[in-house]
Design a protein around this motif. Structure first.
Motif, short mmCIF file in Angstrom:
data_model
loop_
_atom_site.label_atom_id
_atom_site.label_comp_id
_atom_site.label_asym_id
_atom_site.label_seq_id
_atom_site.Cartn_x
_atom_site.Cartn_y
_atom_site.Cartn_z
N THR A 111 8.36 0.13 -8.02
CA THR A 111 7.24 0.70 -8.74
C THR A 111 6.06 -0.27 -8.77
O THR A 111 6.22 -1.47 -8.55
CB THR A 111 7.63 1.06 -10.19
OG1 THR A 111 7.91 -0.14 -10.91
CG2 THR A 111 8.82 2.00 -10.23
N GLN A 112 4.88 0.27 -9.07
CA GLN A 112 3.68 -0.52 -9.27
C GLN A 112 3.04 -0.03 -10.57
O GLN A 112 2.14 0.82 -10.56
CB GLN A 112 2.71 -0.38 -8.07
CG GLN A 112 1.50 -1.26 -8.20
CD GLN A 112 0.54 -1.17 -7.02
OE1 GLN A 112 -0.35 -1.98 -6.95
NE2 GLN A 112 0.68 -0.22 -6.10
N PRO A 113 3.51 -0.54 -11.71
CA PRO A 113 3.00 -0.07 -13.00
C PRO A 113 1.49 -0.25 -13.15
O PRO A 113 0.80 0.63 -13.66
CB PRO A 113 3.75 -0.91 -14.02
CG PRO A 113 4.93 -1.46 -13.30
CD PRO A 113 4.55 -1.55 -11.86
N THR A 114 0.97 -1.40 -12.73
CA THR A 114 -0.47 -1.67 -12.74
C THR A 114 -0.82 -2.29 -11.39
O THR A 114 0.07 -2.78 -10.67
CB THR A 114 -0.87 -2.63 -13.87
OG1 THR A 114 -0.18 -3.87 -13.71
CG2 THR A 114 -0.54 -2.06 -15.24
N ALA A 115 -2.08 -2.29 -11.06
CA ALA A 115 -2.52 -2.79 -9.75
C ALA A 115 -1.99 -4.20 -9.47
O ALA A 115 -2.19 -5.11 -10.26
CB ALA A 115 -4.04 -2.78 -9.68
N GLY A 116 -1.27 -4.34 -8.36
CA GLY A 116 -0.76 -5.63 -7.93
C GLY A 116 0.52 -6.10 -8.60
O GLY A 116 1.04 -7.16 -8.27
N GLU A 117 1.07 -5.33 -9.54
CA GLU A 117 2.32 -5.67 -10.23
C GLU A 117 3.42 -4.77 -9.69
O GLU A 117 3.35 -3.55 -9.81
CB GLU A 117 2.17 -5.46 -11.74
CG GLU A 117 3.45 -5.72 -12.51
CD GLU A 117 3.34 -5.31 -13.98
OE1 GLU A 117 4.17 -5.80 -14.75
OE2 GLU A 117 2.48 -4.49 -14.34
N THR A 133 0.81 -1.22 0.00
CA THR A 133 0.00 0.00 0.00
C THR A 133 0.85 1.28 0.00
O THR A 133 0.33 2.36 -0.26
CB THR A 133 -0.95 0.01 1.21
OG1 THR A 133 -0.18 -0.15 2.41
CG2 THR A 133 -1.99 -1.10 1.10
N ASP A 134 2.16 1.15 0.29
CA ASP A 134 3.06 2.31 0.27
C ASP A 134 3.46 2.71 -1.15
O ASP A 134 4.00 3.81 -1.35
CB ASP A 134 4.34 2.01 1.06
CG ASP A 134 4.09 1.80 2.53
OD1 ASP A 134 3.06 2.30 3.05
OD2 ASP A 134 4.92 1.14 3.18
N ILE A 135 3.24 1.81 -2.11
CA ILE A 135 3.68 2.06 -3.49
C ILE A 135 2.46 2.43 -4.32
O ILE A 135 1.58 1.59 -4.54
CB ILE A 135 4.38 0.81 -4.09
CG1 ILE A 135 5.44 0.24 -3.13
CG2 ILE A 135 4.95 1.13 -5.46
CD1 ILE A 135 6.55 1.19 -2.75
N PRO A 136 2.39 3.67 -4.82
CA PRO A 136 1.21 4.08 -5.57
C PRO A 136 1.11 3.39 -6.94
O PRO A 136 2.11 3.18 -7.61
CB PRO A 136 1.40 5.59 -5.74
CG PRO A 136 2.86 5.82 -5.57
CD PRO A 136 3.37 4.75 -4.66
N GLU A 137 -0.11 3.05 -7.32
CA GLU A 137 -0.33 2.46 -8.65
C GLU A 137 0.03 3.48 -9.73
O GLU A 137 -0.32 4.66 -9.63
CB GLU A 137 -1.80 2.05 -8.79
CG GLU A 137 -2.08 1.33 -10.09
CD GLU A 137 -3.53 0.90 -10.22
OE1 GLU A 137 -3.95 0.66 -11.35
OE2 GLU A 137 -4.23 0.80 -9.19
N GLY A 138 0.82 3.03 -10.72
CA GLY A 138 1.28 3.92 -11.79
C GLY A 138 2.48 4.75 -11.37
O GLY A 138 2.96 5.59 -12.13
N LYS A 186 16.03 -7.25 -7.58
CA LYS A 186 15.19 -8.38 -7.17
C LYS A 186 14.43 -8.05 -5.89
O LYS A 186 15.03 -7.65 -4.90
CB LYS A 186 16.05 -9.62 -6.97
CG LYS A 186 16.67 -10.12 -8.26
CD LYS A 186 17.45 -11.40 -8.04
CE LYS A 186 18.16 -11.82 -9.28
NZ LYS A 186 17.43 -12.76 -10.08
N ILE A 187 13.12 -8.24 -5.98
CA ILE A 187 12.26 -8.08 -4.81
C ILE A 187 11.33 -9.29 -4.72
O ILE A 187 11.17 -10.03 -5.68
CB ILE A 187 11.40 -6.79 -4.88
CG1 ILE A 187 10.56 -6.75 -6.16
CG2 ILE A 187 12.27 -5.56 -4.71
CD1 ILE A 187 9.52 -5.66 -6.17
N THR A 188 10.76 -9.45 -3.54
CA THR A 188 9.76 -10.47 -3.31
C THR A 188 8.54 -9.81 -2.69
O THR A 188 8.68 -8.98 -1.78
CB THR A 188 10.30 -11.55 -2.35
OG1 THR A 188 11.45 -12.14 -2.93
CG2 THR A 188 9.27 -12.63 -2.10
N VAL A 189 7.37 -10.15 -3.20
CA VAL A 189 6.13 -9.65 -2.63
C VAL A 189 5.42 -10.83 -2.00
O VAL A 189 5.13 -11.83 -2.66
CB VAL A 189 5.24 -8.99 -3.71
CG1 VAL A 189 3.94 -8.50 -3.11
CG2 VAL A 189 5.98 -7.85 -4.40
#
Length: 153
Positions: A84-90, A66-71, A142-145
């Motif tokens: 980054t969060q290019p699209t919701a949930g990515e 939730t800290d990373i804004p969509e787009g 590299k990140i993990t969600v």
């Protein structure tokens, strides 16, 4: 004594001296930066694997999803990564090191990651160059969600 042995040593031109000293400084800088370039170019080839969406990692927790804004995204200067969060949930991550002159990107706005040094801009979607002078994109990190937690892998 002969007159040849008493002649002064040839003078060094100031321009030659400055060029030689500058070359040493540049060589030292390139050597210091070269190691990170080699690592970053290796990891950029695996951009698909850098976008893990599940599982746990032993790395440092960066943020909540939730800290990373969509787009958009958020720069984590201490960890040298921008998420980054290019699209919701990515979620994607990139090194903060601008490939132009190794300065650090410092902001994400309107779908662009920006380097303040010379104005290069990169896409939040894939790290590609949108505006130069940079000629290559940001290196994938590299990140993990896992659930609502984003962790540096």
């Amino acid at each position: 004594m002969s007159s040849e042995s008493l002649q002064p040593a040839p003078a060094i031109c100031r321009r030659t001296l400055l060029a030689a000293l500058g070359g040493v400084g540049i060589a030292a800088t390139l050597t210091a930066c070269g190691a990170s370039d080699d690592k970053s170019s290796d990891s950029s080839d695996s951009s698909d694997s850098s976008d893990a969406t599940s599982g746990s990692a032993g790395g440092a927790a960066l943020a909540k999803t939730t800290d990373i804004p969509e787009g958009g995204g958020k720069v984590f200067a201490d960890q040298s990564v921008v998420v980054t969060q290019p699209t919701a949930g990515e979620f994607k991550a990139y090194s903060t090191v601008c490939p132009h002159q190794k300065q650090r990107v410092n902001s994400v706005d309107n779908g662009l990651i920006t380097c303040p040094a010379h104005g290069s801009q990169f896409s939040v979607t894939d790290g590609s160059v949108k505006k130069g002078p940079a000629t290559s994109g940001l290196t994938a990190a590299k990140i993990t969600v896992s659930g609502d937690s984003i962790t540096l892998a």
